[in-house]
Design a protein around this motif. Structure first.
Motif, PDB file in Angstrom:
ATOM      1  N   ARG A  34     -93.499   4.471  38.557  1.00 14.63           N
ATOM      2  CA  ARG A  34     -94.045   4.357  37.202  1.00 14.63           C
ATOM      3  C   ARG A  34     -95.423   3.726  37.288  1.00 14.63           C
ATOM      4  O   ARG A  34     -95.611   2.737  38.001  1.00 14.63           O
ATOM      5  CB  ARG A  34     -93.118   3.490  36.339  1.00 14.63           C
ATOM      6  N   ASN A  35     -96.391   4.278  36.588  1.00 13.80           N
ATOM      7  CA  ASN A  35     -97.777   3.834  36.734  1.00 13.80           C
ATOM      8  C   ASN A  35     -98.049   2.477  36.109  1.00 13.80           C
ATOM      9  O   ASN A  35     -98.980   1.777  36.511  1.00 13.80           O
ATOM     10  CB  ASN A  35     -98.740   4.861  36.131  1.00 13.80           C
ATOM     11  N   SER A  36     -97.270   2.062  35.110  1.00 20.84           N
ATOM     12  CA  SER A  36     -97.512   0.770  34.478  1.00 20.84           C
ATOM     13  C   SER A  36     -96.186   0.084  34.160  1.00 20.84           C
ATOM     14  O   SER A  36     -95.179   0.751  33.885  1.00 20.84           O
ATOM     15  CB  SER A  36     -98.333   0.937  33.197  1.00 20.84           C
ATOM     16  N   TRP A  37     -96.222  -1.240  34.223  1.00 21.75           N
ATOM     17  CA  TRP A  37     -95.020  -2.033  33.971  1.00 21.75           C
ATOM     18  C   TRP A  37     -95.375  -3.246  33.123  1.00 21.75           C
ATOM     19  O   TRP A  37     -96.424  -3.863  33.316  1.00 21.75           O
ATOM     20  CB  TRP A  37     -94.405  -2.542  35.284  1.00 21.75           C
ATOM     21  N   GLY A  38     -94.462  -3.596  32.210  1.00 21.46           N
ATOM     22  CA  GLY A  38     -94.547  -4.872  31.524  1.00 21.46           C
ATOM     23  C   GLY A  38     -93.761  -5.902  32.310  1.00 21.46           C
ATOM     24  O   GLY A  38     -92.857  -5.557  33.092  1.00 21.46           O
ATOM     25  N   LEU A  39     -94.066  -7.172  32.129  1.00 19.35           N
ATOM     26  CA  LEU A  39     -93.409  -8.240  32.887  1.00 19.35           C
ATOM     27  C   LEU A  39     -91.891  -8.216  32.688  1.00 19.35           C
ATOM     28  O   LEU A  39     -91.130  -8.269  33.654  1.00 19.35           O
ATOM     29  CB  LEU A  39     -93.975  -9.592  32.465  1.00 19.35           C
ATOM     30  N   ALA A  40     -91.447  -8.136  31.425  1.00 19.32           N
ATOM     31  CA  ALA A  40     -90.012  -8.182  31.150  1.00 19.32           C
ATOM     32  C   ALA A  40     -89.288  -6.983  31.755  1.00 19.32           C
ATOM     33  O   ALA A  40     -88.210  -7.131  32.346  1.00 19.32           O
ATOM     34  CB  ALA A  40     -89.779  -8.247  29.642  1.00 19.32           C
ATOM     35  N   ASP A  41     -89.879  -5.789  31.609  1.00 19.86           N
ATOM     36  CA  ASP A  41     -89.247  -4.583  32.161  1.00 19.86           C
ATOM     37  C   ASP A  41     -89.127  -4.665  33.677  1.00 19.86           C
ATOM     38  O   ASP A  41     -88.100  -4.288  34.261  1.00 19.86           O
ATOM     39  CB  ASP A  41     -90.058  -3.343  31.790  1.00 19.86           C
ATOM     40  N   LEU A  42     -90.177  -5.153  34.319  1.00 19.83           N
ATOM     41  CA  LEU A  42     -90.174  -5.231  35.776  1.00 19.83           C
ATOM     42  C   LEU A  42     -89.159  -6.253  36.273  1.00 19.83           C
ATOM     43  O   LEU A  42     -88.418  -5.999  37.238  1.00 19.83           O
ATOM     44  CB  LEU A  42     -91.582  -5.590  36.269  1.00 19.83           C
ATOM     45  N   ALA A  43     -89.089  -7.414  35.610  1.00 21.02           N
ATOM     46  CA  ALA A  43     -88.120  -8.441  35.997  1.00 21.02           C
ATOM     47  C   ALA A  43     -86.694  -7.922  35.837  1.00 21.02           C
ATOM     48  O   ALA A  43     -85.834  -8.131  36.702  1.00 21.02           O
ATOM     49  CB  ALA A  43     -88.329  -9.704  35.162  1.00 21.02           C
ATOM     50  N   SER A  44     -86.442  -7.214  34.731  1.00 24.48           N
ATOM     51  CA  SER A  44     -85.109  -6.659  34.495  1.00 24.48           C
ATOM     52  C   SER A  44     -84.769  -5.591  35.527  1.00 24.48           C
ATOM     53  O   SER A  44     -83.651  -5.543  36.050  1.00 24.48           O
ATOM     54  CB  SER A  44     -85.039  -6.070  33.086  1.00 24.48           C
ATOM     55  N   HIS A  45     -85.731  -4.742  35.832  1.00 24.75           N
ATOM     56  CA  HIS A  45     -85.511  -3.655  36.791  1.00 24.75           C
ATOM     57  C   HIS A  45     -85.158  -4.202  38.172  1.00 24.75           C
ATOM     58  O   HIS A  45     -84.306  -3.626  38.878  1.00 24.75           O
ATOM     59  CB  HIS A  45     -86.768  -2.792  36.873  1.00 24.75           C
ATOM     60  N   LEU A  46     -85.790  -5.307  38.567  1.00 28.84           N
ATOM     61  CA  LEU A  46     -85.580  -5.869  39.899  1.00 28.84           C
ATOM     62  C   LEU A  46     -84.474  -6.922  39.931  1.00 28.84           C
ATOM     63  O   LEU A  46     -84.120  -7.415  41.011  1.00 28.84           O
ATOM     64  CB  LEU A  46     -86.887  -6.475  40.423  1.00 28.84           C
ATOM     65  N   GLY A  47     -83.974  -7.279  38.755  1.00 22.34           N
ATOM     66  CA  GLY A  47     -82.927  -8.298  38.703  1.00 22.34           C
ATOM     67  C   GLY A  47     -83.424  -9.673  39.076  1.00 22.34           C
ATOM     68  O   GLY A  47     -82.705 -10.482  39.666  1.00 22.34           O
ATOM     69  N   GLN A  48     -84.681  -9.973  38.732  1.00 23.43           N
ATOM     70  CA  GLN A  48     -85.291 -11.270  39.025  1.00 23.43           C
ATOM     71  C   GLN A  48     -85.716 -11.937  37.718  1.00 23.43           C
ATOM     72  O   GLN A  48     -85.825 -11.288  36.678  1.00 23.43           O
ATOM     73  CB  GLN A  48     -86.521 -11.090  39.928  1.00 23.43           C
ATOM     74  N   SER A  49     -85.958 -13.241  37.786  1.00 25.05           N
ATOM     75  CA  SER A  49     -86.404 -13.961  36.592  1.00 25.05           C
ATOM     76  C   SER A  49     -87.854 -13.621  36.290  1.00 25.05           C
ATOM     77  O   SER A  49     -88.626 -13.272  37.192  1.00 25.05           O
ATOM     78  CB  SER A  49     -86.260 -15.469  36.789  1.00 25.05           C
ATOM     79  N   LYS A  50     -88.238 -13.748  35.020  1.00 27.33           N
ATOM     80  CA  LYS A  50     -89.626 -13.468  34.646  1.00 27.33           C
ATOM     81  C   LYS A  50     -90.613 -14.422  35.328  1.00 27.33           C
ATOM     82  O   LYS A  50     -91.685 -13.967  35.777  1.00 27.33           O
ATOM     83  CB  LYS A  50     -89.772 -13.502  33.121  1.00 27.33           C
ATOM     84  N   PRO A  51     -90.309 -15.734  35.440  1.00 27.45           N
ATOM     85  CA  PRO A  51     -91.258 -16.605  36.153  1.00 27.45           C
ATOM     86  C   PRO A  51     -91.490 -16.185  37.603  1.00 27.45           C
ATOM     87  O   PRO A  51     -92.611 -16.245  38.113  1.00 27.45           O
ATOM     88  CB  PRO A  51     -90.591 -17.981  36.069  1.00 27.45           C
ATOM     89  N   THR A  52     -90.409 -15.730  38.279  1.00 26.47           N
ATOM     90  CA  THR A  52     -90.558 -15.303  39.673  1.00 26.47           C
ATOM     91  C   THR A  52     -91.451 -14.073  39.770  1.00 26.47           C
ATOM     92  O   THR A  52     -92.381 -14.021  40.588  1.00 26.47           O
ATOM     93  CB  THR A  52     -89.177 -14.981  40.282  1.00 26.47           C
ATOM     94  N   ILE A  53     -91.188 -13.074  38.940  1.00 26.49           N
ATOM     95  CA  ILE A  53     -91.984 -11.851  38.973  1.00 26.49           C
ATOM     96  C   ILE A  53     -93.411 -12.111  38.503  1.00 26.49           C
ATOM     97  O   ILE A  53     -94.359 -11.503  39.018  1.00 26.49           O
ATOM     98  CB  ILE A  53     -91.319 -10.744  38.131  1.00 26.49           C
ATOM     99  N   PHE A  54     -93.585 -13.023  37.562  1.00 26.96           N
ATOM    100  CA  PHE A  54     -94.948 -13.347  37.113  1.00 26.96           C
ATOM    101  C   PHE A  54     -95.772 -13.894  38.272  1.00 26.96           C
ATOM    102  O   PHE A  54     -96.940 -13.540  38.438  1.00 26.96           O
ATOM    103  CB  PHE A  54     -94.914 -14.362  35.966  1.00 26.96           C
ATOM    104  N   ARG A  55     -95.176 -14.774  39.087  1.00 32.78           N
ATOM    105  CA  ARG A  55     -95.916 -15.335  40.231  1.00 32.78           C
ATOM    106  C   ARG A  55     -96.302 -14.236  41.220  1.00 32.78           C
ATOM    107  O   ARG A  55     -97.405 -14.235  41.770  1.00 32.78           O
ATOM    108  CB  ARG A  55     -95.081 -16.419  40.920  1.00 32.78           C
ATOM    109  N   VAL A  56     -95.387 -13.295  41.447  1.00 33.46           N
ATOM    110  CA  VAL A  56     -95.693 -12.185  42.350  1.00 33.46           C
ATOM    111  C   VAL A  56     -96.831 -11.343  41.781  1.00 33.46           C
ATOM    112  O   VAL A  56     -97.783 -11.004  42.485  1.00 33.46           O
ATOM    113  CB  VAL A  56     -94.438 -11.315  42.586  1.00 33.46           C
TER     114      VAL A  56
END
Length: 269
Positions: A34-56
């Protein structure tokens, strides 16, 4: 079951796996689907917390691999990620377009021929066709060779700015492999100057006693030497007379590959 693309692990956790890098690569893999991702969608897709994915995401953004769109707040691939993808495509194009000319040269000479690129200061073989002689040079795709002692390396360093050559020497040194190996910056500079004038380079038993190579540059669509072609053979079959006869064949094959890659001209022709 491991997520698709995740390295398989036996007997539990892989002790060599860097968890933070693994998470970063998982995030990058998502942009292949997918060419674009929102923070919440990406965190949910990967099964990770939003703070963790935000740092990445923040780390990847800082290094230019992804970009956050101001209007939508969504993340998209950055220029650096595009550059990596383009480089991968170019190398694959080089590898397979070079194959027919390499096969022709190997058949006509009976010797092993190969193509290499300069990566992180060392030569990496990206394509090879072995010769037909009983005694011949053996190599493999992915083989790494010292730039200062190889014909491929000398060809590619010859067209680099002096500062980049100095950086290669500073990082990797000028290790002696045989009595013929170049071991001083002054001798290397003199050799690279001669390579630029001649349009080819030689490895005269500088990595291994009894093995000689002859190399010429391959240029890209902008006429820049970005790869090199070499023919390798036992020293007993590479006397001065045969080298002189092989030079135009090696140059012509390198030029043929360059044309296939869209090069307007051979810089050293």
């Amino acid at each position: 079951m491991a997520r698709s693309g995740q390295p398989a692990q036996e007997g539990g956790r892989n002790p060599y796996l860097l968890a933070s890098l693994h998470r970063g690569l998982e995030v990058l893999d998502c942009f292949a689907t997918r060419n674009s991702w929102g923070l919440a969608d990406l965190a949910s897709h990967l099964g990770q917390s939003k703070p963790t994915i935000f740092r990445v995401l923040h780390t990847l953004e800082q290094f230019g691999y992804i970009t956050k769109e101001a209007a939508s707040g969504r993340y998209v691939p950055g220029l650096r990620l595009h550059a990596l993808g383009s480089a991968a495509v170019r190398h694959e194009q080089l590898r397979w377009q070079a194959l027919p000319p390499l096969q022709d040269l190997a058949e006509s000479t009976g010797e092993t021929v190969h193509v290499g690129i300069l990566h992180d200061g060392v030569i990496v073989t990206v394509q090879i066709v072995e010769g037909t002689r009983a005694v011949r040079m053996h190599s493999s795709v992915g083989k790494r060779s010292p730039a200062h002692a190889s014909a491929l390396g000398k060809v590619l360093m010859a067209y680099l700015p002096d500062a980049e050559v100095d950086a290669v020497v500073a990082a990797h040194g000028l290790t002696r492999f045989t009595a013929r190996t170049i071991t001083t910056p002054e001798a290397l500079r003199e050799t690279l100057h001669r390579v630029r004038l001649d349009g080819y380079a030689q490895d005269e038993e500088e990595i291994e006693v009894g093995l000689r190579c002859l190399s010429a540059p391959i240029t890209d669509h902008a006429g820049r030497p970005t790869a090199a072609l070499a023919i390798s053979a036992p020293a007993s079959r590479m006397d001065p007379e045969r080298v002189t006869a092989l030079i135009p064949q090696v140059k012509a094959t390198a030029l043929r590959i360059s044309r296939m890659l869209g090069s307007p001209s051979m810089v050293a022709a």
